[in-house]
Design a protein around this motif. Structure first.
Motif, PDB file in Angstrom:
ATOM      1  N   ARG A  49      37.487  69.888 -11.730  1.00 27.25           N
ATOM      2  CA  ARG A  49      38.109  69.253 -10.882  1.00 27.25           C
ATOM      3  C   ARG A  49      38.838  69.327  -9.905  1.00 27.25           C
ATOM      4  O   ARG A  49      40.089  69.063 -10.645  1.00 27.25           O
ATOM      5  N   VAL A  50      38.923  69.867  -8.571  1.00 29.54           N
ATOM      6  CA  VAL A  50      39.856  70.006  -7.553  1.00 29.54           C
ATOM      7  C   VAL A  50      41.005  68.867  -7.592  1.00 29.54           C
ATOM      8  O   VAL A  50      40.588  67.485  -6.657  1.00 29.54           O
ATOM      9  N   ASP A  51      41.836  69.290  -7.716  1.00 31.75           N
ATOM     10  CA  ASP A  51      43.201  68.553  -7.271  1.00 31.75           C
ATOM     11  C   ASP A  51      44.009  69.592  -6.265  1.00 31.75           C
ATOM     12  O   ASP A  51      44.766  70.822  -7.144  1.00 31.75           O
ATOM     13  N   HIS A  52      44.294  70.027  -5.303  1.00 23.85           N
ATOM     14  CA  HIS A  52      44.586  70.999  -4.529  1.00 23.85           C
ATOM     15  C   HIS A  52      46.002  70.431  -4.233  1.00 23.85           C
ATOM     16  O   HIS A  52      46.925  72.029  -4.209  1.00 23.85           O
ATOM     17  N   TYR A  53      46.678  69.623  -5.000  1.00 27.98           N
ATOM     18  CA  TYR A  53      48.245  69.451  -4.710  1.00 27.98           C
ATOM     19  C   TYR A  53      48.508  70.584  -6.082  1.00 27.98           C
ATOM     20  O   TYR A  53      49.874  70.997  -5.830  1.00 27.98           O
ATOM     21  N   LEU A  54      48.063  70.759  -6.903  1.00 25.37           N
ATOM     22  CA  LEU A  54      48.273  72.019  -8.192  1.00 25.37           C
ATOM     23  C   LEU A  54      48.123  72.680  -7.721  1.00 25.37           C
ATOM     24  O   LEU A  54      48.703  73.745  -8.828  1.00 25.37           O
TER      25      LEU A  54
ATOM     26  N   GLY B 197      37.644  81.378 -13.610  1.00 28.34           N
ATOM     27  CA  GLY B 197      37.463  80.755 -15.560  1.00 28.34           C
ATOM     28  C   GLY B 197      38.763  80.263 -15.426  1.00 28.34           C
ATOM     29  O   GLY B 197      38.647  79.486 -16.429  1.00 28.34           O
ATOM     30  N   ASP B 198      39.618  80.309 -15.195  1.00 33.45           N
ATOM     31  CA  ASP B 198      40.628  79.262 -15.317  1.00 33.45           C
ATOM     32  C   ASP B 198      40.923  77.993 -15.089  1.00 33.45           C
ATOM     33  O   ASP B 198      41.202  77.807 -13.788  1.00 33.45           O
ATOM     34  N   GLN B 199      41.212  77.044 -15.828  1.00 34.77           N
ATOM     35  CA  GLN B 199      41.174  75.706 -15.223  1.00 34.77           C
ATOM     36  C   GLN B 199      42.955  75.038 -15.209  1.00 34.77           C
ATOM     37  O   GLN B 199      42.837  73.546 -15.437  1.00 34.77           O
ATOM     38  N   SER B 200      43.709  75.838 -15.601  1.00 30.32           N
ATOM     39  CA  SER B 200      45.428  75.418 -15.244  1.00 30.32           C
ATOM     40  C   SER B 200      45.353  74.340 -14.122  1.00 30.32           C
ATOM     41  O   SER B 200      45.725  73.183 -14.055  1.00 30.32           O
ATOM     42  N   LEU B 201      44.866  74.947 -13.260  1.00 27.35           N
ATOM     43  CA  LEU B 201      45.159  74.335 -11.779  1.00 27.35           C
ATOM     44  C   LEU B 201      44.171  72.839 -11.323  1.00 27.35           C
ATOM     45  O   LEU B 201      44.110  72.584 -10.290  1.00 27.35           O
ATOM     46  N   PHE B 202      43.285  72.650 -12.980  1.00 23.21           N
ATOM     47  CA  PHE B 202      42.292  71.591 -12.818  1.00 23.21           C
ATOM     48  C   PHE B 202      42.343  70.419 -13.569  1.00 23.21           C
ATOM     49  O   PHE B 202      42.612  70.135 -14.746  1.00 23.21           O
ATOM     50  N   ALA B 203      41.813  69.032 -12.789  1.00 23.64           N
ATOM     51  CA  ALA B 203      42.092  67.937 -14.239  1.00 23.64           C
ATOM     52  C   ALA B 203      40.810  67.989 -15.196  1.00 23.64           C
ATOM     53  O   ALA B 203      39.952  68.145 -15.014  1.00 23.64           O
ATOM     54  N   SER B 204      41.122  67.855 -16.302  1.00 24.10           N
ATOM     55  CA  SER B 204      40.759  68.109 -17.221  1.00 24.10           C
ATOM     56  C   SER B 204      40.080  66.838 -17.422  1.00 24.10           C
ATOM     57  O   SER B 204      40.336  65.682 -16.784  1.00 24.10           O
ATOM     58  N   THR B 205      39.581  66.066 -17.746  1.00 29.16           N
ATOM     59  CA  THR B 205      38.288  64.193 -18.420  1.00 29.16           C
ATOM     60  C   THR B 205      39.467  63.590 -18.886  1.00 29.16           C
ATOM     61  O   THR B 205      39.337  62.169 -18.561  1.00 29.16           O
ATOM     62  N   GLN B 206      39.968  64.300 -19.353  1.00 29.20           N
ATOM     63  CA  GLN B 206      41.043  63.623 -20.675  1.00 29.20           C
ATOM     64  C   GLN B 206      42.297  62.690 -19.974  1.00 29.20           C
ATOM     65  O   GLN B 206      42.761  61.912 -19.618  1.00 29.20           O
ATOM     66  N   GLU B 207      42.853  63.973 -18.744  1.00 34.85           N
ATOM     67  CA  GLU B 207      43.618  63.310 -17.825  1.00 34.85           C
ATOM     68  C   GLU B 207      43.081  62.365 -17.227  1.00 34.85           C
ATOM     69  O   GLU B 207      43.941  61.494 -16.599  1.00 34.85           O
ATOM     70  N   VAL B 208      41.568  62.925 -16.138  1.00 29.98           N
ATOM     71  CA  VAL B 208      41.594  62.115 -15.479  1.00 29.98           C
ATOM     72  C   VAL B 208      41.144  60.651 -16.188  1.00 29.98           C
ATOM     73  O   VAL B 208      41.468  59.368 -15.230  1.00 29.98           O
ATOM     74  N   ARG B 209      41.128  60.287 -17.292  1.00 31.61           N
ATOM     75  CA  ARG B 209      40.674  59.411 -18.321  1.00 31.61           C
ATOM     76  C   ARG B 209      41.731  58.419 -18.054  1.00 31.61           C
ATOM     77  O   ARG B 209      41.619  56.960 -17.737  1.00 31.61           O
ATOM     78  N   ALA B 210      42.893  59.097 -18.462  1.00 34.38           N
ATOM     79  CA  ALA B 210      43.775  58.104 -18.407  1.00 34.38           C
ATOM     80  C   ALA B 210      44.951  58.088 -17.092  1.00 34.38           C
ATOM     81  O   ALA B 210      45.519  56.964 -16.897  1.00 34.38           O
ATOM     82  N   ALA B 211      44.003  58.614 -16.567  1.00 32.66           N
ATOM     83  CA  ALA B 211      44.326  58.104 -15.131  1.00 32.66           C
ATOM     84  C   ALA B 211      44.448  57.420 -14.444  1.00 32.66           C
ATOM     85  O   ALA B 211      45.107  55.743 -14.338  1.00 32.66           O
ATOM     86  N   TRP B 212      42.928  56.647 -14.369  1.00 33.57           N
ATOM     87  CA  TRP B 212      42.067  55.782 -14.197  1.00 33.57           C
ATOM     88  C   TRP B 212      42.863  54.293 -15.439  1.00 33.57           C
ATOM     89  O   TRP B 212      42.497  53.026 -14.836  1.00 33.57           O
ATOM     90  N   ARG B 213      42.976  54.757 -16.313  1.00 37.70           N
ATOM     91  CA  ARG B 213      43.500  53.578 -17.176  1.00 37.70           C
ATOM     92  C   ARG B 213      44.893  52.927 -17.630  1.00 37.70           C
ATOM     93  O   ARG B 213      45.048  52.060 -17.111  1.00 37.70           O
ATOM     94  N   PHE B 214      45.622  53.623 -16.132  1.00 41.17           N
ATOM     95  CA  PHE B 214      46.632  53.327 -16.123  1.00 41.17           C
ATOM     96  C   PHE B 214      46.474  51.749 -14.632  1.00 41.17           C
ATOM     97  O   PHE B 214      47.139  51.387 -14.170  1.00 41.17           O
ATOM     98  N   ILE B 215      46.128  53.334 -13.512  1.00 39.56           N
ATOM     99  CA  ILE B 215      45.382  52.442 -12.030  1.00 39.56           C
ATOM    100  C   ILE B 215      44.494  51.593 -12.079  1.00 39.56           C
ATOM    101  O   ILE B 215      45.115  50.995 -11.429  1.00 39.56           O
ATOM    102  N   THR B 216      43.456  51.525 -12.887  1.00 40.64           N
ATOM    103  CA  THR B 216      42.601  50.772 -12.972  1.00 40.64           C
ATOM    104  C   THR B 216      43.341  49.016 -13.194  1.00 40.64           C
ATOM    105  O   THR B 216      42.317  48.135 -11.842  1.00 40.64           O
ATOM    106  N   PRO B 217      43.911  48.482 -13.795  1.00 41.47           N
ATOM    107  CA  PRO B 217      44.099  46.937 -13.843  1.00 41.47           C
ATOM    108  C   PRO B 217      45.112  46.674 -12.968  1.00 41.47           C
ATOM    109  O   PRO B 217      45.351  45.412 -12.832  1.00 41.47           O
ATOM    110  N   ILE B 218      45.507  48.164 -11.867  1.00 43.57           N
ATOM    111  CA  ILE B 218      46.289  47.876 -10.900  1.00 43.57           C
ATOM    112  C   ILE B 218      45.475  47.397  -9.692  1.00 43.57           C
ATOM    113  O   ILE B 218      45.990  45.765  -8.817  1.00 43.57           O
TER     114      ILE B 218
END
Length: 390
Positions: A102-107, A346-367
């Motif tokens: 999952r691309v986040d070019h800022y990383l 095959g290095d995923q260090s600079l890419f968002a994981s499923t866990q990160e994406v769901r946690a971010a949306w869990r915080f943002i969605t109620p706002i």
């Protein structure tokens, strides 16, 4: 060697032609090739594209021990928590987590990558990286430019979905995460996810104290923007995390379009020393703080503000800076060069994981769901601040 195969998302014949092209390359090279798909398209096209790639055997390895198949997915990763879960579930039916990038070019930006090294490879900083010494953290992503011709996309997403859910929360994670102890993708992504999961939810009754939204004057005149649109082009959130290390430290997250300047930076403000030698007592809190600033753009680098005695007979203090600029030190690669290289390796260090994406949306969605309860501040283009329209 480069080759091109044109086609359309909804055309079965296009996928058949692509399969034939890949088979021809395999035959000519006499090897089982690896395939990296880059879905630089709006998310609503993903299901159809992925379904057809899978049906035509393009998402599977062509051999048991050689070749691989991976997919690069661009943001936004959904529209809210529920849609992000559905998208991840669909991806999960076709690809394993280790195949999804999952691309986040800022990383991939040098300053962002250097945050972990700066913190955990220098013993002079990490002991003070906690609520005992840090007063606040500011994460700013400000732009002079407006939305230009992105009216249709931007009006359906807004600033918070566009950059808040991804870029800014990833920066927050890096500046506050615990030491991963190893520079491998699993360790780094796990620690980033833990921070995002520790974000304290902003309850509806606290929204007005913690969140500001705005829209620049003239936004509604942009092509494909609704005449009475309430989509935000600016937001500011005062967040906090429940970790022991940063308990009680406010984290200001801010982004906006059509402002006075363009800059993206993270500023860590340290508490003023008590007592402070030679500090004027009426200015101690406001002016005599040490600040570490990670500038992502423009002029990417790191600076440290400190205080020293001004030459002369008295003990007057003056402000000085240590500075490091990346462009003066080595070769600068673009973010996408690094991301494509890492995806191939095959290095995923600079890419968002499923866990990160769901946690971010869990915080943002109620706002987002409670945007209607907040006033929409209309600000002039070129303003320094949305509140007060300065």
């Amino acid at each position: 060697m480069f080759s091109f195969q044109g086609g359309f998302f909804n055309s079965i014949s296009s996928y058949k032609a692509l399969t034939k092209k890949v088979d021809a390359i395999n035959d000519s090279w006499k090897v089982c090739t690896s395939i990296l798909f880059h879905l630089a398209v709006p998310p609503h096209y993903y299901p159809e594209i992925l379904k057809n790639l899978s049906r035509h055997g393009l998402t599977s390895k062509c051999g048991p021990k050689v070749g691989w198949s991976r997919v690069l997915v661009e943001k936004p990763f959904g529209n809210d928590f529920d849609t992000s879960v559905k998208l991840d579930e669909y991806l999960g039916k076709i690809f394993k987590e280790k195949q999804i990038f999952r691309v986040d070019h800022y990383l991939a930006k040098d300053t962002i990558q250097d945050i972990l090294v700066f913190r955990f490879s220098n013993s002079i900083f990490e002991p003070m990286w906690n609520h005992k010494y840090i007063e606040k953290i500011e994460i700013n992503m400000l732009e002079k430019g407006d939305i230009k011709n992105r009216g249709e996309f931007y009006d359906s997403y807004g600033a918070l979905r566009d950059v808040g859910q991804n870029h800014l929360l990833q920066m927050l994670a890096l500046i506050t995460m615990e030491n991963p102890e190893k520079l491998d993708s699993d360790s780094i992504r796990q620690q980033r996810a833990r921070v995002i999961e520790s974000l304290v939810p902003i309850e509806p009754e606290n929204l007005k104290k913690s969140v500001i939204r705005g829209q620049y004057n003239g936004y509604r005149k942009v092509k494909n923007v609704l005449p009475k649109s309430t989509t935000e082009t600016f937001f500011k959130i005062i967040a906090s995390i429940s970790s022991q290390r940063f308990r009680g430290v406010p984290i200001h997250i801010e982004s906006g379009k059509a402002l006075r300047e363009t800059k993206t930076e993270i500023s860590v403000y340290f508490k003023a020393p008590q007592p402070c030698l030679s500090c004027p007592t009426n200015e101690i809190h406001k002016f005599h703080q040490n600040v570490i600033r990670f500038r992502i753009q423009p002029h990417d680098g790191i600076s440290i503000r400190f205080w020293t005695k001004k030459p002369g007979l008295d003990a007057t203090l003056e402000q000085k800076h240590f500075r490091f600029l990346y462009k003066k030190n080595g070769v600068n690669l673009s973010g996408y060069e690094k991301l494509l290289y890492d995806a191939i390796m095959g290095d995923q260090s600079l890419f968002a994981s499923t866990q990160e994406v769901r946690a971010a949306w869990r915080f943002i969605t109620p706002i987002i769901k409670n945007w209607h309860s907040l006033p929409l501040h209309i600000y002039k283009k070129g303003s320094k601040s949305v509140i007060g329209n300065q």
